[in-house]
Scaffold this motif. Structure first.
Motif, PDB file in Angstrom:
ATOM      1  N   ALA A  13       1.000  -1.200  -0.053  1.00  0.00           N
ATOM      2  CA  ALA A  13       0.205   0.087   0.192  1.00  0.00           C
ATOM      3  C   ALA A  13       0.822   1.401   0.085  1.00  0.00           C
ATOM      4  N   ARG A  14       2.025   1.118   0.625  1.00  0.00           N
ATOM      5  CA  ARG A  14       2.899   2.572   0.803  1.00  0.00           C
ATOM      6  C   ARG A  14       3.398   2.671  -0.426  1.00  0.00           C
ATOM      7  N   ALA A  15       3.873   1.538  -1.164  1.00  0.00           N
ATOM      8  CA  ALA A  15       4.436   1.696  -2.726  1.00  0.00           C
ATOM      9  C   ALA A  15       3.440   2.178  -3.272  1.00  0.00           C
ATOM     10  N   ALA A  16       2.240   1.672  -3.454  1.00  0.00           N
ATOM     11  CA  ALA A  16       1.393   2.037  -4.297  1.00  0.00           C
ATOM     12  C   ALA A  16       0.822   3.587  -4.159  1.00  0.00           C
ATOM     13  N   SER A  17       1.069   3.943  -2.876  1.00  0.00           N
ATOM     14  CA  SER A  17       0.667   5.496  -2.483  1.00  0.00           C
ATOM     15  C   SER A  17       1.715   6.307  -3.231  1.00  0.00           C
ATOM     16  N   LEU A  18       3.045   6.140  -2.876  1.00  0.00           N
ATOM     17  CA  LEU A  18       4.007   6.742  -3.529  1.00  0.00           C
ATOM     18  C   LEU A  18       3.925   7.026  -5.016  1.00  0.00           C
TER      19      LEU A  18
ATOM     20  N   ALA B 149     -18.406 -12.382   8.741  1.00  0.00           N
ATOM     21  CA  ALA B 149     -17.462 -11.733   7.952  1.00  0.00           C
ATOM     22  C   ALA B 149     -18.040 -10.733   6.930  1.00  0.00           C
ATOM     23  N   ASN B 150     -17.346  -9.773   6.737  1.00  0.00           N
ATOM     24  CA  ASN B 150     -17.829  -8.839   5.799  1.00  0.00           C
ATOM     25  C   ASN B 150     -16.923  -8.796   4.723  1.00  0.00           C
ATOM     26  N   PRO B 151     -17.581  -8.886   3.408  1.00  0.00           N
ATOM     27  CA  PRO B 151     -16.741  -8.915   2.195  1.00  0.00           C
ATOM     28  C   PRO B 151     -16.199  -7.553   1.837  1.00  0.00           C
ATOM     29  N   VAL B 152     -15.148  -7.010   2.295  1.00  0.00           N
ATOM     30  CA  VAL B 152     -14.481  -5.764   2.201  1.00  0.00           C
ATOM     31  C   VAL B 152     -13.705  -5.603   0.803  1.00  0.00           C
ATOM     32  N   ALA B 153     -13.723  -4.589   0.081  1.00  0.00           N
ATOM     33  CA  ALA B 153     -13.034  -4.589  -1.097  1.00  0.00           C
ATOM     34  C   ALA B 153     -11.622  -4.406  -1.168  1.00  0.00           C
ATOM     35  N   GLY B 154     -10.762  -5.259  -0.417  1.00  0.00           N
ATOM     36  CA  GLY B 154      -9.397  -5.039  -0.376  1.00  0.00           C
ATOM     37  C   GLY B 154      -8.848  -6.323   0.311  1.00  0.00           C
ATOM     38  N   PRO B 155      -7.417  -6.517   0.342  1.00  0.00           N
ATOM     39  CA  PRO B 155      -6.807  -7.543   1.077  1.00  0.00           C
ATOM     40  C   PRO B 155      -7.013  -7.548   2.593  1.00  0.00           C
ATOM     41  N   PHE B 156      -8.167  -7.704   3.039  1.00  0.00           N
ATOM     42  CA  PHE B 156      -8.551  -7.658   4.546  1.00  0.00           C
ATOM     43  C   PHE B 156      -9.392  -8.768   4.898  1.00  0.00           C
ATOM     44  N   PHE B 157      -8.991  -9.588   6.037  1.00  0.00           N
ATOM     45  CA  PHE B 157     -10.389 -10.527   6.525  1.00  0.00           C
ATOM     46  C   PHE B 157     -10.856  -9.231   7.643  1.00  0.00           C
ATOM     47  N   ASN B 158     -12.189  -9.131   7.533  1.00  0.00           N
ATOM     48  CA  ASN B 158     -12.958  -8.408   8.369  1.00  0.00           C
ATOM     49  C   ASN B 158     -14.046  -9.080   8.995  1.00  0.00           C
TER      50      ASN B 158
ATOM     51  N   LEU C 246     -25.992  -5.525  23.119  1.00  0.00           N
ATOM     52  CA  LEU C 246     -24.901  -5.826  22.523  1.00  0.00           C
ATOM     53  C   LEU C 246     -24.074  -4.762  21.734  1.00  0.00           C
ATOM     54  N   GLU C 247     -23.005  -4.700  21.593  1.00  0.00           N
ATOM     55  CA  GLU C 247     -22.226  -3.849  20.750  1.00  0.00           C
ATOM     56  C   GLU C 247     -21.474  -4.744  19.601  1.00  0.00           C
ATOM     57  N   THR C 248     -21.394  -4.187  18.525  1.00  0.00           N
ATOM     58  CA  THR C 248     -20.823  -4.873  17.306  1.00  0.00           C
ATOM     59  C   THR C 248     -19.397  -4.285  17.192  1.00  0.00           C
ATOM     60  N   LYS C 249     -18.411  -5.347  17.343  1.00  0.00           N
ATOM     61  CA  LYS C 249     -16.837  -5.029  17.252  1.00  0.00           C
ATOM     62  C   LYS C 249     -16.512  -5.695  15.816  1.00  0.00           C
ATOM     63  N   THR C 250     -15.956  -4.674  15.090  1.00  0.00           N
ATOM     64  CA  THR C 250     -15.402  -5.041  13.767  1.00  0.00           C
ATOM     65  C   THR C 250     -13.971  -5.024  13.934  1.00  0.00           C
ATOM     66  N   VAL C 251     -13.341  -6.157  13.373  1.00  0.00           N
ATOM     67  CA  VAL C 251     -11.925  -6.119  13.334  1.00  0.00           C
ATOM     68  C   VAL C 251     -11.406  -6.531  11.886  1.00  0.00           C
ATOM     69  N   TRP C 252     -10.352  -5.454  11.484  1.00  0.00           N
ATOM     70  CA  TRP C 252      -9.613  -5.586  10.338  1.00  0.00           C
ATOM     71  C   TRP C 252      -8.348  -6.602  10.367  1.00  0.00           C
ATOM     72  N   HIS C 253      -8.045  -7.416   9.548  1.00  0.00           N
ATOM     73  CA  HIS C 253      -6.809  -7.977   9.469  1.00  0.00           C
ATOM     74  C   HIS C 253      -6.274  -7.977   8.114  1.00  0.00           C
ATOM     75  N   PRO C 254      -5.036  -7.738   7.783  1.00  0.00           N
ATOM     76  CA  PRO C 254      -4.605  -7.687   6.343  1.00  0.00           C
ATOM     77  C   PRO C 254      -4.431  -9.168   6.059  1.00  0.00           C
ATOM     78  N   THR C 255      -4.679  -9.509   4.841  1.00  0.00           N
ATOM     79  CA  THR C 255      -4.349 -10.885   4.307  1.00  0.00           C
ATOM     80  C   THR C 255      -3.275 -10.945   3.340  1.00  0.00           C
ATOM     81  N   GLY C 256      -3.481 -10.197   2.088  1.00  0.00           N
ATOM     82  CA  GLY C 256      -2.332 -10.090   1.311  1.00  0.00           C
ATOM     83  C   GLY C 256      -1.938 -11.290   0.766  1.00  0.00           C
ATOM     84  N   ALA C 257      -1.037 -11.431  -0.186  1.00  0.00           N
ATOM     85  CA  ALA C 257      -0.516 -12.426  -0.940  1.00  0.00           C
ATOM     86  C   ALA C 257       0.249 -13.533   0.006  1.00  0.00           C
TER      87      ALA C 257
END
Lengths: 328, 478, 300
Positions: A48-53, C133-142, C281-292
């Motif tokens: 993400a940092r590389a893409a941002s730059l 799980a929420n299908p976010v548009a990015g390399p994250f497990f949410n 109840l409160e909803t807690k949402t946690v984002w984790h990067p997944t990446g390749a």
């Protein structure tokens, strides 16, 4: 008008420079502990940092500066089984005089060839200031006995190479035999004499960013003058992310040891736009001390023509075409 | 001192947006003057240039708008979901088409960098409408029983930090579920909502379904109080949120409140340091720190404090502050003179209380409202800068020794909106995330948003969730 | 004087922090049946008793909210088991409190037992029903997960002394909240007896705290208490002015407020749905990067 901060004055956490890592390379286990103790790399954050730059918008005067700088940083490369003295002489001529229509065009940094072509290149480049770089150590796979690799290096240096581009033993690295990789680099360095040593990691084969960071430190500890991404012979070569990571490594290494190391992304950089993105990475990561072809290179061949066409566009206002630059 | 590689100015063209000299209120599908004829000016915070003069809504206008929304409600709510969806899809597409124009407009009116409006605000705005459009005909499957009913007229009051994005967060789910809307944008950023009114017209949205009232807090209060408003949605300060909660006590009005925060960004000694530094920067300097979920408290493990601070300062020194329309600007203007003086006052308090201030070395433009990226070290839980929401580019740095201590300090706040965790140890992420009392937690990342992801706080950061399936509940009679 | 045996009267006490204290105020008030006949004296709790109850509930929150959902389910089921064994006692108390026939009272007690069973089963299902799980548009497990709000003040319904009470308390604690319960003012005895059941059901002390007394007197300090996270106003259904006053006070720290529902006075026997679970109840949402998997995924 963006006002950039004056260059930061790094107040290194522990005594500027001078940190000795002799202990780190004392044994296989010590080296392993050291390399595995380096901070991890988060893939998503790094990319993400590389893409941002990569979204920096480099226009007008800045673009002209960047294009000339990029041309001056090219290791103009031919590494084909079909290479001949004629081909190498043509490339050398282009390195010295990239744009026959515009003598203000800077020369490239070097011509990069196989060892058996080093003498031809040296003869063609004599007196030009353009360096002769030679790959060696059983490039690109590096699968040969150490003695054979060292002979390869000696041969290239004897033929007039100013710079040696060696490959590390990826097999040894991936199987955790870091000290073997280290010793091999040290041995090659010893054969280089006054030639500067570029150490190629073949990042595409190391596969993970953690490995690339470890390899960078391993190479720097072993005496590399440059760390280089790739051979150009595998699927994934230089990328903004792996180059950013290596720039962080040389930045951190200089802060801790006082020793500056160069970086060379190689393979896959074909357009001016790409090259300028890499220069932005250099500028905003390692800093302007690296904005010089003594410290940063592009391993490339077709990139040069694209830079030349962009350069013509800037000076004439017209878009150029492939017939107005020379084929290699 | 000029760097060798000095980026030439790269301004985004202003010509893509045509701002009229004056705007009316958008009521029942028409632009109209305020009943009492009052107007106010909106300025560009980076230059103090007057951008336009807009109508200032009063009580009578609120009543007109609520009546229009009420009239529109019957037909709108009776429309098949699949047809409501088409309007929302149209809106999403028109936003995509006009995104450059809207990005420039938002940057002019808000002061944030074009890089952010172009790459974050606008894509998220379009995505939000696209996401909720798809829900309109699937509400039976949302987990709230068969044929869940809308509430009626939604009164929505939004802040100035993400004007169009907050509008999208409010309007998209409201319309998808069949409610009609009266929305009041903040007085310092009225323009993008008025442009949105034009988008509603282009989309052919029936009259009265969306009404936009530009104005001040008095108009917001009148809207919240209006007896024919069934639902109140507010994003803004905790103080106003509490006032709203008192106002609607004893009524049947349903409310969602997205309020303040003092997010803890926790960096452990095994963090991926370079990415953590980026995350700290994103956490507190994105949108000049004017973000309710900002990571405004850095909790860094003592053993890596010096290393992280060194890297952080080095990185902050590369931030480019200046013309928000320049594509290379990282830090834009503070939204208003009022906000700037609030930030300055809190920073003075921090210095007076003995915290050590460091500001990134950058020149501030002579006109407009600016504040250099700043951090405080030597901060403890007892300092005001560790407890009060600054809502500006100011980071307070605290330390901890153990995970337990990190969690205890992170939770030691009246707020509970966001938090960050930086460590390479997966089990620690899960354990710490589990213990943090905050609605949104970013592990090894920060300030990420998505229409599918519920957003909202614990404790005094408000209640209710916006975004995702959860966001539907706020607009349904369930 | 007959030889008939004299019944041993019971001293009704509060249930706070797993113990059975008298009110710190030393006050009691008379509790009568529907015909005005004296049944017992109940403690008339004070604001200090309310304060102590909040301290106990807060102290219990970490452990109870941190317990596994399975464990909470087992405990709630154990409550049902214990109640079943004391069915006759509760039938008598409910009949007296609400002026019902034994048969009608028995039906309510049985329904209350069944309600514990219903909520026991919910503890380890609500997370799957309202989280995900929420299908976010990015390399994250949410991932969004529900978490208990914290300490909840519960104004138990005034007219359904036991089934109503159980129907408002069980959902609050099923999800991991802890509760301070204000029993029906005029019919507090079944609630106070429930405390005795809870104490023998493996429920950790402090998870449920039961106060008897004047509703308004106890509710006011609890509604404004800064360490209470939510308030269920069901017991104020008959007093809109009180409900509003409490809601205003609750705004001081933005408590989650469950307003009085039309259900009060109506049929508590209907299946309750999930509303009372989700209200706290409160909803807690946690984002984790997944990446390749590696560095090869990157390109420009």
């Amino acid at each position: 008008m963006p006002t950039t901060a004056p260059s930061p004055e790094p107040s290194a956490p522990s005594g500027q420079g001078g940190t000795s890592f002799a202990d780190a390379t004392a044994s296989d286990s010590a080296l392993r502990r050291f390399l595995h103790g380096l901070p991890g790399v988060d893939t998503v954050g790094l990319e993400a940092r590389a893409a941002s730059l990569g979204t920096r918008s480099i226009k007008t005067t800045a673009k002209a500066y960047a294009i000339d700088l990029a041309i001056s940083m090219i290791d103009l490369t031919t590494l084909e089984g079909a290479d001949t003295p004629g081909k190498v002489r043509a490339l050398a001529a282009k390195a010295v005089n990239p744009d026959p229509t515009d003598r203000t065009t800077p020369r490239t940094a070097a011509v990069c060839v196989y060892p058996d072509m080093a003498a031809t290149a040296a003869a063609a480049l004599a007196g030009s200031g353009v360096k002769v770089a030679s790959v060696a150590t059983a490039f690109p796979a590096g699968r040969a006995a150490l003695e054979v690799k060292l002979a390869d290096v000696r041969d290239a240096v004897a033929a007039g190479a100013d710079e040696i581009d060696m490959v590390i033993d990826r097999g040894a690295f991936l199987s955790g035999r870091y000290l073997k990789v280290h010793e091999e680099i040290v041995a090659v360095k010893a054969e280089c004499g006054s030639a500067r040593l570029k150490v190629i990691f073949e990042t595409g084969e190391l596969s993970t960013y953690d490995n690339i960071r470890r390899a960078s430190w391993l190479g720097m500890l072993a005496g590399a003058d440059f760390i280089k991404t790739s051979t150009g012979k595998v699927g994934t070569n230089a990328t903004p992310a792996n180059t950013l990571l290596m720039l962080e490594a040389v930045r951190d290494f200089r802060e801790q040891t006082g020793v500056q190391i160069g970086v060379k992304p190689a393979g896959g950089i074909r357009t001016s736009k790409d090259a300028i993105k890499f220069l932005v990475l250099v500028n905003e990561t390692a800093g302007e001390d690296w904005l010089d072809n003594h410290w940063f290179r592009f391993g490339a061949s077709s990139l040069l023509n694209d830079l030349l066409m962009q350069r013509q566009k800037l000076s004439t206002g017209r878009y150029s075409g492939p017939d107005y630059v020379t084929v290699d | 001192m000029a760097s060798a590689f000095d980026y030439a100015p790269a301004p985004e063209s202003r010509s893509v947006v045509d701002i009229a000299p004056s705007y009316g209120l958008f009521i029942d599908g028409e632009f109209t003057d305020a009943a009492d004829g009052k107007v106010f000016k909106t300025v560009s915070p980076s230059t103090e240039e007057v951008l336009s003069e807009v109508a200032r809504a009063g009580t009578e206008d609120v009543d007109r708008a609520v009546k229009a929304a009420r009239r529109a409600f019957e037909k709108w709510s009776a429309l098949p979901g699949s047809e409501r969806a088409k309007y929302l899809f149209r809106i999403a597409r028109i936003i995509q088409e006009r995104s450059r124009e809207l990005a420039v407009l938002e940057t002019l009116d808000n002061g944030k960098p074009i890089k952010e409006t172009r790459d974050a605000d606008l894509p998220l705005v379009a995505a939000h409408f696209f996401y909720y459009a798809g829900w309109a005909d699937k509400l039976d499957h949302a987990g709230y029983g068969q044929n869940p009913r809308p509430l009626g007229v939604a009164g929505q009051v939004i802040p100035w930090n993400f004007p169009l994005l907050m509008l999208a967060w409010k309007i998209a789910p409201a319309l998808a579920t069949g409610n009609t809307v009266v929305l009041k944008p903040a007085e310092t950023t009225p323009l993008s909502a008025l442009f949105f009114a034009d988008i509603c017209r282009q989309a052919g949205l029936p009259k009265g379904v969306v009404n936009i009232l530009t104005g001040y807090g008095d108009a917001g209060a009148a809207l919240v109080e209006h007896p024919d408003v069934d639902k109140v949605a507010f994003t803004g300060s905790t103080a106003v949120g509490k006032a709203i909660a008192r106002q609607i006590a004893g009524t049947d009005k349903k409310a969602t409140l997205e309020l303040g925060g003092k997010g803890a960004n926790i960096v452990f000694d095994d963090a991926p340091v370079d990415q953590a530094v980026e995350g700290i920067v994103t956490g507190i300097f994105f949108n000049q720190g004017q973000v309710c979920c900002a990571g405004s408290r850095l909790l860094v493990q003592e053993s890596v404090h010096d290393e992280v601070l060194h890297s952080l300062k080095r990185r902050l020194s590369t931030l480019r502050l200046g013309d928000p329309l320049d594509k290379n600007t990282d830090i834009g203007a503070i939204n208003s003179a009022e906000q700037l003086s609030r930030i300055s006052a809190l920073v003075e308090t921090g210095e007076a209380e003995g915290a050590e201030r460091w500001s990134a070395p950058c020149e501030l433009p002579s006109a407009g409202y600016w504040f250099a990226p700043t951090l405080f070290t030597g901060v403890t839980q007892a300092h005001a800068v560790a407890r009060d929401e600054i809502f500006g580019p100011v980071l307070s740095v605290l330390t901890f020794r153990t995970p337990d201590e990190a969690v205890a300090k992170a939770n030691n706040s009246q707020y509970g909106l966001s938090a960050g965790i930086w460590t390479e140890k997966g089990s620690r992420i899960l354990a710490v995330a589990n213990k943090l009392r905050a609605g949104v937690i970013w592990a090894n990342t920060f300030n990420k948003f998505d229409p599918t992801s519920p957003f909202g706080g614990y404790k005094e950061s408000g209640f209710g969730r916006e975004g995702g399936r959860h966001g539907l509940e706020a607009y349904l009679d369930v | 004087m007959s030889d008939e045996r004299r019944r041993v009267f019971k001293t009704y006490k509060l249930y706070v922090g797993g113990k059975f204290p008298r009110s710190e105020s030393g006050r009691v008030y008379e509790v009568t049946d529907s015909k005005g006949k004296w049944l017992a004296n109940a403690p008339q709790s004070s604001r200090k008793d309310a304060r102590d109850a909040v301290v106990a509930a807060r102290k219990a929150f970490g452990g109870w909210s941190g317990a596994t959902a399975y464990n909470r389910g087992q405990v709630l089921y154990r409550v049902a088991e214990m109640l079943e064994g004391r069915r006759e006692q509760f039938v008598r108390e409910v009949a007296d409190a609400e002026g019902l026939s034994k048969a009608r009272a028995a039906a309510l007690v049985d329904a209350a037992v069944d309600r514990w069973v219903w909520y026991a089963g919910w503890t380890d299902k609500i997370g799957q029903v309202v989280g995900g799980a929420n299908p976010v548009a990015g390399p994250f497990f949410n991932l969004s997960t529900p978490e208990p709000t914290g300490v909840v003040t519960v104004l138990a319904p005034q007219d359904s002394s036991f089934l109503g009470l159980v129907s408002v308390v069980a959902p609050v604690i099923a999800t991991g909240n802890t509760a301070v319960v204000i029993a029906s003012a005029d019919a507090p005895l079944p609630a106070l007896s429930l405390g005795e059941v809870l104490a023998t059901s493996d429920l950790p002390g402090g998870v449920v705290n039961i106060l008897s007394g004047r509703t308004a007197e106890l509710a006011a300090p609890l509604a404004s208490h800064q360490d209470v996270n939510a308030i269920d106003l069901t017991g104020a259904a008959g007093d809109p002015a009180l409900a509003k006053e409490l809601e205003v006070a609750a705004a001081d720290n933005l408590k989650r407020v469950l307003r009085p529902q039309a259900v009060d006075g109506a049929d508590w026997s209907a299946e309750p749905g999930t509303r009372r679970l989700t209200a706290f109840l409160e909803t807690k949402t946690v984002w984790h990067p997944t990446g390749a998997l590696g560095a090869s995924g990157s390109s420009y």
